[in-house]
Motif scaffolding. Structure first.
Motif, mmCIF file in Angstrom:
data_model
loop_
_atom_site.group_PDB
_atom_site.id
_atom_site.type_symbol
_atom_site.label_atom_id
_atom_site.label_comp_id
_atom_site.label_asym_id
_atom_site.label_seq_id
_atom_site.Cartn_x
_atom_site.Cartn_y
_atom_site.Cartn_z
ATOM 1 N N ALA A 50 32.698 40.178 31.853
ATOM 2 C CA ALA A 50 34.080 40.653 31.873
ATOM 3 C C ALA A 50 34.962 39.733 32.718
ATOM 4 N N ARG A 51 34.471 39.301 33.877
ATOM 5 C CA ARG A 51 35.246 38.375 34.726
ATOM 6 C C ARG A 51 35.459 37.038 34.027
ATOM 7 N N GLU A 52 34.421 36.534 33.354
ATOM 8 C CA GLU A 52 34.552 35.273 32.623
ATOM 9 C C GLU A 52 35.588 35.404 31.507
ATOM 10 N N GLY A 53 35.574 36.525 30.813
ATOM 11 C CA GLY A 53 36.540 36.761 29.745
ATOM 12 C C GLY A 53 37.965 36.827 30.276
ATOM 13 N N VAL A 54 38.157 37.505 31.391
ATOM 14 C CA VAL A 54 39.498 37.572 31.990
ATOM 15 C C VAL A 54 39.939 36.188 32.438
ATOM 16 N N SER A 55 39.045 35.436 33.022
ATOM 17 C CA SER A 55 39.381 34.086 33.475
ATOM 18 C C SER A 55 39.816 33.200 32.307
ATOM 19 N N ALA A 56 39.136 33.319 31.170
ATOM 20 C CA ALA A 56 39.505 32.513 30.003
ATOM 21 C C ALA A 56 40.763 33.046 29.332
#
Length: 135
Positions: A50-56
């Protein structure tokens, strides 16, 4: 005349019975500990995805779809088969804020058991250009 048996003779055979009673309890306890660690790891995978998705998805020019794609890729790469039935949602995202939720199930050690549901969300502001008057 009756003679009392030696102390060593009276306790003969008691150890295997104690082991037979305690061994299943110990095995179940070990299974519970390993299952708890698997569930914790699956939750960590969902949170990281989820954090990786928000970052992208919050980068300038990117969209919620880009973030969801990155979250799916991260969940598949990090999960290693321990996070199954993964779904990614961008519900709750707005033009100014992106929100990604990763849901799935932690794999179960006991066959036939569905596994523990795991869910994690992350959100962040979307990057955009502003002028001096927008501050």
């Amino acid at each position: 005349m009756f003679t009392a048996p030696e102390p060593a003779d009276r306790d003969r055979g008691s150890s295997p019975i104690q082991v037979a009673i305690l061994f299943p309890v110990v095995i179940m306890f070990l299974f519970a500990i390993v299952q708890a660690f698997l569930a914790a790891y699956a939750h960590n995978v969902a949170a990281t995805a989820a954090r990786e998705g928000v970052s992208a998805g919050r980068m300038y020019g990117a969209g919620a779809g880009d973030g969801a794609a990155k979250a799916r890729t991260a969940a598949d790469a990090l999960g290693g088969g321990l996070l199954v039935d993964t779904s990614v949602s961008t519900t709750g995202s707005t033009a100014d804020r992106i929100r990604i939720t990763v849901q799935g199930r932690a794999v179960s050690l006991v066959p036939g058991l569905g596994g523990w549901p795991v869910s994690s969300s992350a959100s962040g502001p979307v990057e955009r250009w502003t002028t001096a008057g927008d501050r």
